[in-house]
Design a protein around this motif. Sequence first.
Motif, mmCIF file in Angstrom:
data_model
loop_
_atom_site.group_PDB
_atom_site.id
_atom_site.type_symbol
_atom_site.label_atom_id
_atom_site.label_comp_id
_atom_site.label_asym_id
_atom_site.label_seq_id
_atom_site.Cartn_x
_atom_site.Cartn_y
_atom_site.Cartn_z
ATOM 1 N N TYR A 310 -81.976 11.838 -20.433
ATOM 2 C CA TYR A 310 -80.590 11.364 -20.410
ATOM 3 C C TYR A 310 -79.907 11.756 -19.107
ATOM 4 O O TYR A 310 -79.217 10.946 -18.477
ATOM 5 N N VAL A 311 -80.069 13.031 -18.735
ATOM 6 C CA VAL A 311 -79.455 13.506 -17.505
ATOM 7 C C VAL A 311 -80.014 12.777 -16.292
ATOM 8 O O VAL A 311 -79.269 12.375 -15.378
ATOM 9 N N THR A 312 -81.302 12.613 -16.233
ATOM 10 C CA THR A 312 -81.945 11.934 -15.104
ATOM 11 C C THR A 312 -81.431 10.509 -14.973
ATOM 12 O O THR A 312 -81.115 10.038 -13.869
ATOM 13 N N MET A 313 -81.349 9.778 -16.062
ATOM 14 C CA MET A 313 -80.877 8.401 -16.020
ATOM 15 C C MET A 313 -79.405 8.342 -15.620
ATOM 16 O O MET A 313 -78.994 7.450 -14.851
ATOM 17 N N ALA A 314 -78.581 9.319 -16.106
ATOM 18 C CA ALA A 314 -77.164 9.310 -15.748
ATOM 19 C C ALA A 314 -76.966 9.568 -14.266
ATOM 20 O O ALA A 314 -76.162 8.922 -13.590
ATOM 21 N N VAL A 315 -77.688 10.540 -13.720
ATOM 22 C CA VAL A 315 -77.578 10.853 -12.303
ATOM 23 C C VAL A 315 -78.021 9.670 -11.448
ATOM 24 O O VAL A 315 -77.329 9.305 -10.468
ATOM 25 N N ASN A 316 -79.112 9.076 -11.754
ATOM 26 C CA ASN A 316 -79.623 7.924 -10.988
ATOM 27 C C ASN A 316 -78.662 6.746 -11.072
ATOM 28 O O ASN A 316 -78.462 6.017 -10.098
ATOM 29 N N LYS A 317 -78.020 6.581 -12.232
ATOM 30 C CA LYS A 317 -77.083 5.477 -12.389
ATOM 31 C C LYS A 317 -75.850 5.693 -11.511
ATOM 32 O O LYS A 317 -75.364 4.755 -10.837
ATOM 33 N N ALA A 318 -75.365 6.897 -11.502
ATOM 34 C CA ALA A 318 -74.190 7.191 -10.674
ATOM 35 C C ALA A 318 -74.506 7.048 -9.205
ATOM 36 O O ALA A 318 -73.702 6.526 -8.406
ATOM 37 N N ARG A 319 -75.655 7.530 -8.763
ATOM 38 C CA ARG A 319 -76.071 7.409 -7.376
ATOM 39 C C ARG A 319 -76.181 5.942 -6.980
ATOM 40 O O ARG A 319 -75.743 5.552 -5.889
ATOM 41 N N PHE A 320 -76.745 5.125 -7.827
ATOM 42 C CA PHE A 320 -76.899 3.699 -7.539
ATOM 43 C C PHE A 320 -75.539 3.024 -7.439
ATOM 44 O O PHE A 320 -75.311 2.167 -6.592
ATOM 45 N N TRP A 321 -74.620 3.434 -8.305
ATOM 46 C CA TRP A 321 -73.310 2.820 -8.309
ATOM 47 C C TRP A 321 -72.548 3.140 -7.027
ATOM 48 O O TRP A 321 -71.867 2.281 -6.461
ATOM 49 N N ARG A 322 -72.629 4.402 -6.519
ATOM 50 C CA ARG A 322 -71.962 4.766 -5.287
ATOM 51 C C ARG A 322 -72.542 3.974 -4.103
ATOM 52 O O ARG A 322 -71.790 3.555 -3.219
ATOM 53 N N MET A 323 -73.877 3.811 -4.078
ATOM 54 C CA MET A 323 -74.499 3.036 -2.991
ATOM 55 C C MET A 323 -74.031 1.594 -3.019
ATOM 56 O O MET A 323 -73.787 0.988 -1.964
ATOM 57 N N PHE A 324 -73.802 1.060 -4.156
ATOM 58 C CA PHE A 324 -73.376 -0.335 -4.299
ATOM 59 C C PHE A 324 -71.954 -0.495 -3.779
ATOM 60 O O PHE A 324 -71.625 -1.480 -3.107
ATOM 61 N N GLN A 325 -71.071 0.494 -4.072
ATOM 62 C CA GLN A 325 -69.682 0.443 -3.628
ATOM 63 C C GLN A 325 -69.566 0.551 -2.116
ATOM 64 O O GLN A 325 -68.698 -0.064 -1.475
ATOM 65 N N ARG A 326 -70.406 1.403 -1.483
ATOM 66 C CA ARG A 326 -70.384 1.548 -0.037
ATOM 67 C C ARG A 326 -70.737 0.232 0.673
ATOM 68 O O ARG A 326 -70.218 -0.082 1.728
ATOM 69 N N GLN A 327 -71.667 -0.496 0.133
ATOM 70 C CA GLN A 327 -72.114 -1.770 0.749
ATOM 71 C C GLN A 327 -71.008 -2.807 0.697
ATOM 72 O O GLN A 327 -70.926 -3.696 1.545
ATOM 73 N N GLU A 328 -70.091 -2.723 -0.287
ATOM 74 C CA GLU A 328 -69.006 -3.698 -0.369
ATOM 75 C C GLU A 328 -67.979 -3.416 0.720
ATOM 76 O O GLU A 328 -67.316 -4.312 1.230
#
Length: 328
Positions: A310-328
């Motif tokens: 659960y923790v691993t998936m939550a951390v990876n999801k948050a990291r992916f979301w921040r990378m997506f926002q930076r590209q916008e």
Amino acid sequence: MDLGNNRFSEKIPAWIAEDLPQLIVLILRSNKFSGSIPWDICKLKYLRILDLSLNDISGTIPQCLNNFTAMADKADSSTDLFEGFYSVFKEHNNYRYIGDYVDSAMVAWKGREYKFGKNLGLLKIIDLSSNNLIGKLPTEITSLLGLVVLNVSKNNLIGEIPQTIGQLKQLESFDMSRNRFSGEIPSSMSELQFLSYLVLSYNNLSGKIPTSTQLQSFNANDFIGNQTLCGPPLTQKCPGEETPNQSLPTENGSTEDDEDNRDEFKKWFYVGAGIGFAVGFWGICSSLILKRSWRHAYFLLLDNMKDWLYVTMAVNKARFWRMFQRQE
């Protein structure tokens, strides 16, 4: 005397032997003669050709055919009997003169009809085919050592082929098809070196066809219709001669034996896997059920693994979301 292809009926007259004792050729084929073959015919000791085929003759074959001494002689004395041309007296308008007569006759030879003239005397033939004869083939007929053609096909003859058939060394054509002969083919038949036409089909013959260059040279059709006959030239193998089936290659180049081995391996693999799974599953489950400390440790391990995932998936999801926002 050639009276073939007429409409003569009733019995074969016995007077032929009495009044024509020096008869050399007697052809009565393709008539409507009935009754049995008269024993008087055996008195024709000079007879070289006897053709009674294609009639309605019944009864048995006389056992006195060995009285045909001209057929029993292997030496060729045809030149003394058939010169081809005979000088005969003819009378016309009270004038006598000498004319020429040529001996000729239609003779069944190796399954076909041929017209023989000057060479008629070279033949020694007994043709009793296509009648209603019964009984056995007399063994006395094998004493006719000069016999060239013997045809008894299309009758109702029974019994075995005489064991002494090999004595007929001059035999070139032998047809006994479509009868009810039984037993094995005599081994002496392999000694018939001049035999070039042989038909034994559609009888009740059995056993192995004797081995010889002569007999194996004939076609398989000459032996068909004998259910228990075996050996070359027939494809049917004799008992005890069957060869093991050879492995045939499959499409991928492997043999049938290889395929069988693979199937056997798969079968035992699945059996082993099933047994191993059952032993492992129940071994673990039984230990968890029976030992409390192991059970607690097992479920604690599952809880820890769940939290880690659960923790691993939550951390990876948050990291992916921040990378997506930076590209916008």
